[in-house]
Design a protein around this motif. Structure first.
Motif, PDB file in Angstrom:
ATOM      1  N   ILE A 115      45.010  35.223  26.001  1.00  0.00           N
ATOM      2  CA  ILE A 115      45.240  36.014  27.183  1.00  0.00           C
ATOM      3  C   ILE A 115      46.708  36.229  27.388  1.00  0.00           C
ATOM      4  CG2 ILE A 115      44.820  36.009  29.631  1.00  0.00           C
ATOM      5  CD1 ILE A 115      42.555  34.011  29.221  1.00  0.00           C
ATOM      6  N   LEU A 116      46.894  37.788  27.167  1.00  0.00           N
ATOM      7  CA  LEU A 116      48.372  38.108  27.685  1.00  0.00           C
ATOM      8  C   LEU A 116      48.679  38.005  29.235  1.00  0.00           C
ATOM      9  CD1 LEU A 116      48.191  41.012  24.945  1.00  0.00           C
ATOM     10  CD2 LEU A 116      49.358  38.672  24.691  1.00  0.00           C
ATOM     11  N   TYR A 117      47.697  38.740  29.872  1.00  0.00           N
ATOM     12  CA  TYR A 117      47.854  39.000  31.368  1.00  0.00           C
ATOM     13  C   TYR A 117      46.909  38.658  32.040  1.00  0.00           C
ATOM     14  CZ  TYR A 117      52.021  41.407  29.545  1.00  0.00           C
ATOM     15  OH  TYR A 117      53.491  41.672  28.861  1.00  0.00           O
ATOM     16  N   SER A 118      46.966  38.234  33.047  1.00  0.00           N
ATOM     17  CA  SER A 118      45.740  37.820  34.176  1.00  0.00           C
ATOM     18  C   SER A 118      46.232  38.441  35.383  1.00  0.00           C
ATOM     19  CB  SER A 118      45.607  36.324  34.026  1.00  0.00           C
ATOM     20  OG  SER A 118      44.396  36.334  34.726  1.00  0.00           O
ATOM     21  N   GLY A 119      45.466  39.324  36.076  1.00  0.00           N
ATOM     22  CA  GLY A 119      45.687  39.861  37.246  1.00  0.00           C
ATOM     23  C   GLY A 119      45.239  38.802  38.396  1.00  0.00           C
ATOM     24  N   ILE A 120      45.858  38.971  39.773  1.00  0.00           N
ATOM     25  CA  ILE A 120      45.349  38.076  40.720  1.00  0.00           C
ATOM     26  C   ILE A 120      44.640  38.930  41.756  1.00  0.00           C
ATOM     27  CG2 ILE A 120      46.265  36.754  42.938  1.00  0.00           C
ATOM     28  CD1 ILE A 120      48.370  35.842  40.955  1.00  0.00           C
ATOM     29  N   CYS A 121      43.168  38.799  41.834  1.00  0.00           N
ATOM     30  CA  CYS A 121      42.578  39.555  42.885  1.00  0.00           C
ATOM     31  C   CYS A 121      42.269  38.747  44.164  1.00  0.00           C
ATOM     32  CB  CYS A 121      41.060  39.621  42.316  1.00  0.00           C
ATOM     33  SG  CYS A 121      39.935  40.687  43.066  1.00  0.00           S
ATOM     34  N   HIS A 122      42.148  39.454  45.332  1.00  0.00           N
ATOM     35  CA  HIS A 122      41.899  38.666  46.676  1.00  0.00           C
ATOM     36  C   HIS A 122      40.617  37.924  46.216  1.00  0.00           C
ATOM     37  CE1 HIS A 122      43.477  38.821  50.781  1.00  0.00           C
ATOM     38  NE2 HIS A 122      42.348  37.914  50.952  1.00  0.00           N
ATOM     39  N   SER A 123      39.633  37.908  45.532  1.00  0.00           N
ATOM     40  CA  SER A 123      38.538  37.536  45.448  1.00  0.00           C
ATOM     41  C   SER A 123      38.805  35.870  44.981  1.00  0.00           C
ATOM     42  CB  SER A 123      37.454  38.098  44.481  1.00  0.00           C
ATOM     43  OG  SER A 123      37.076  39.438  44.956  1.00  0.00           O
ATOM     44  N   ASP A 124      39.773  35.897  43.957  1.00  0.00           N
ATOM     45  CA  ASP A 124      40.193  34.594  43.593  1.00  0.00           C
ATOM     46  C   ASP A 124      40.550  33.660  44.711  1.00  0.00           C
ATOM     47  OD1 ASP A 124      40.174  35.703  40.968  1.00  0.00           O
ATOM     48  OD2 ASP A 124      42.407  36.075  40.802  1.00  0.00           O
ATOM     49  N   LEU A 125      41.345  34.040  45.707  1.00  0.00           N
ATOM     50  CA  LEU A 125      41.725  33.332  46.895  1.00  0.00           C
ATOM     51  C   LEU A 125      40.301  32.959  47.656  1.00  0.00           C
ATOM     52  CD1 LEU A 125      43.970  32.245  48.296  1.00  0.00           C
ATOM     53  CD2 LEU A 125      44.532  34.518  49.439  1.00  0.00           C
ATOM     54  N   HIS A 126      39.600  33.917  47.879  1.00  0.00           N
ATOM     55  CA  HIS A 126      38.312  33.850  48.631  1.00  0.00           C
ATOM     56  C   HIS A 126      37.643  32.560  48.053  1.00  0.00           C
ATOM     57  CE1 HIS A 126      38.219  37.207  51.421  1.00  0.00           C
ATOM     58  NE2 HIS A 126      38.205  37.857  50.628  1.00  0.00           N
ATOM     59  N   GLN A 127      37.301  32.642  46.632  1.00  0.00           N
ATOM     60  CA  GLN A 127      36.578  31.732  46.010  1.00  0.00           C
ATOM     61  C   GLN A 127      37.007  30.419  45.969  1.00  0.00           C
ATOM     62  OE1 GLN A 127      33.853  33.287  42.764  1.00  0.00           O
ATOM     63  NE2 GLN A 127      35.308  34.731  42.956  1.00  0.00           N
ATOM     64  N   ALA A 128      38.644  30.436  45.826  1.00  0.00           N
ATOM     65  CA  ALA A 128      39.071  28.962  45.867  1.00  0.00           C
ATOM     66  C   ALA A 128      39.089  28.444  47.015  1.00  0.00           C
ATOM     67  CB  ALA A 128      40.558  29.223  45.223  1.00  0.00           C
ATOM     68  N   ARG A 129      39.170  29.137  48.297  1.00  0.00           N
ATOM     69  CA  ARG A 129      39.108  28.554  49.702  1.00  0.00           C
ATOM     70  C   ARG A 129      37.400  28.371  50.029  1.00  0.00           C
ATOM     71  NH1 ARG A 129      43.046  26.850  47.985  1.00  0.00           N
ATOM     72  NH2 ARG A 129      44.916  27.689  48.218  1.00  0.00           N
ATOM     73  N   ASP A 130      36.843  28.666  49.113  1.00  0.00           N
ATOM     74  CA  ASP A 130      35.559  28.776  49.548  1.00  0.00           C
ATOM     75  C   ASP A 130      34.888  29.363  50.803  1.00  0.00           C
ATOM     76  OD1 ASP A 130      32.629  27.859  49.101  1.00  0.00           O
ATOM     77  OD2 ASP A 130      32.764  25.987  49.910  1.00  0.00           O
ATOM     78  N   ASP A 131      35.522  30.644  50.778  1.00  0.00           N
ATOM     79  CA  ASP A 131      35.303  31.682  51.883  1.00  0.00           C
ATOM     80  C   ASP A 131      33.679  32.214  52.034  1.00  0.00           C
ATOM     81  OD1 ASP A 131      38.023  31.524  52.758  1.00  0.00           O
ATOM     82  OD2 ASP A 131      38.452  33.192  51.815  1.00  0.00           O
ATOM     83  N   TRP A 132      33.336  32.018  50.614  1.00  0.00           N
ATOM     84  CA  TRP A 132      31.785  32.580  50.510  1.00  0.00           C
ATOM     85  C   TRP A 132      31.040  31.575  50.261  1.00  0.00           C
ATOM     86  CZ3 TRP A 132      33.842  36.330  46.268  1.00  0.00           C
ATOM     87  CH2 TRP A 132      34.781  37.519  46.608  1.00  0.00           C
TER      88      TRP A 132
END
Ligand code: NAP
Ligand code: ZN
Ligand code: ZN
Length: 352
Positions: free
Chosen positions: A35-52
């Motif tokens: 992996i060269l680059y990895s984007g940060i999506c708002h879904s990453d935060l939603h899932q890490a915080r267990d919003d869903w």
């Protein structure tokens, strides 16, 4: 098996921290990507915080992955060693249901295997995402990325790009239409670029008047500040299509008044309740529709990347060192991102 290094969260309040884990060995249909680059999506935060709900830890987020192919299995024909590859939100699906047979793996009737926070179909192992040094993925779920694109700025195409491209294509956005993109963040800024490239007249609909100049630079013909009732009234009954990228429950009713008769607002942001609820009359009077759309299938993701190569479309990114990833998440939460954070994965080598 191979040892992978990355950053993970261990519960829904924890910060991201360095984490090592195993990736499966490269099978006959697999591709290993450094992996060269990895984007940060708002879904990453939603899932890490267990919003869903249903979050599984430890979780290595990241589903906007660009890297170089370093190993391929014996059956792999789609890419070869040395190619630039992309991986988005899915790494597998049942491949036999009606949705999968129609290249709509994102709507797999058994549910796709997500790139992280999901279980591998065969081994049952937890999948782990792109905030890491390498990934092993079945070839159907890997796309080829043109080296003519600025690779760091191409990473967000794998989620923000396809999530906005797919509904614009599905609802046949094109010349002669007035299209509104609601929310100028990671998804929204790609929505503006794509709608413009497809020939529509594009209006950026934002809660942040200070983003107006950026919206025009990104290609918007006009800017509508949704908190200003006079501006909302001036645009009433004028839109052929609205793409709503707002990430949280919000009042969707005012946006319905913007639509022309028989037109659609497509939701791609909020996955929870509309808050307050959508009023029936706002659908009935004018025969209006509210729809939703999830990412895009693998064939369409490849089509989108080829469209980007042809039109030279990439994201506007702020590249960060992985040690600053928690700060980037805080800034994204505070609506302080212009317009996508991308982690330079080479910085992982220096991480503790
Ligand atoms: P983002 O970069 O944080 O952008 C969201 C934008 O929405 C903000 O820049 C802001 O724009 C606007 N906004 C934020 N809070 C708002 C509020 N309370 N009311 C009105 N507008 C608000 O997020 P993103 O990465 O683009 O993701 C957006 C959403 O799409 C997330 O919920 C994500 O999980 C979801 N998503 C869905 C799919 C799918 O397949 N459907 C795929 C990827 C992501 P302004 O300042 O311009 O108002
Ligand atoms: Zn995403
Ligand atoms: Zn399926």
């Amino acid at each position: 098996m191979s040892l992978a290094r990355g950053y993970a969260v261990t519960d829904n309040t924890a910060p991201l921290k360095p984490f090592s884990f195993e990736r499966r060995a490269v099978g006959p249909d697999d591709i290993r990507i450094d992996i060269l680059y990895s984007g940060i999506c708002h879904s990453d935060l939603h899932q890490a915080r267990d919003d869903w709900g249903g979050a599984q830890f430890p979780m290595v987020p990241g589903h906007e992955i660009i890297g170089r192919v370093v190993e391929v299995g014996a059956n792999v024909t789609r890419l070869k060693v040395g190619d630039i590859a992309g991986v988005g939100c899915m790494v597998d699906s049942c491949r036999t249901c009606d949705a999968c047979e129609h290249d709509l793996e994102q709507y797999c009737e058994q549910g796709p295997t997500w790139t992280y926070n999901s279980r591998e179909r065969v081994s049952g192992e937890l999948t782990q995402g792109g905030y890491s040094d390498h990934v092993v993925v079945e070839q159907r779920f890997v796309v080829k990325v043109s080296e003519t694109l600025d690779l760091k700025a191409a990473a967000p195409l794998l989620c923000a790009g396809i999530t906005t491209y797919s509904p614009l294509r599905h609802w046949k956005v094109g010349p002669g239409q007035k299209v509104g993109v609601i929310g100028l963040g990671g998804l929204g800024h790609m929505g503006v670029k794509f709608a413009k490239a497809m020939g529509a007249t594009v209006v950026m609909i934002t809660t942040s008047p200070e983003k107006g100049a950026d919206a025009k630079r990104l290609g918007a013909d006009d800017v509508l500040v949704s908190r200003d009732p006079a501006q909302m009234k001036a645009h009433a009954n004028s839109f052929d299509f609205l793409l709503n990228t707002v990430p949280v429950g919000h009042d969707t009713n005012p946006y319905m008044s913007l639509l022309k008769r028989d037109s659609t607002m497509c939701m791609v942001g909020v996955i929870t309740e509309m808050d307050p609820p959508l009023t029936g009359g706002n659908l009935i009077f004018g025969r209006k529709s509210v729809a939703g759309s999830g990412i895009g299938g693998m064939a369409e993701t490849q089509e989108m990347l080829d469209f980007c190569a042809k039109h030279n479309i990439v994201s506007d990114v702020e590249v960060i060192d992985i040690k600053d990833v928690n700060e980037a998440w805080d800034r994204m939460q505070k609506n302080d991102v212009r317009y996508r954070f991308v982690i330079d994965m080479a910085t992982l080598k220096n991480a503790a």
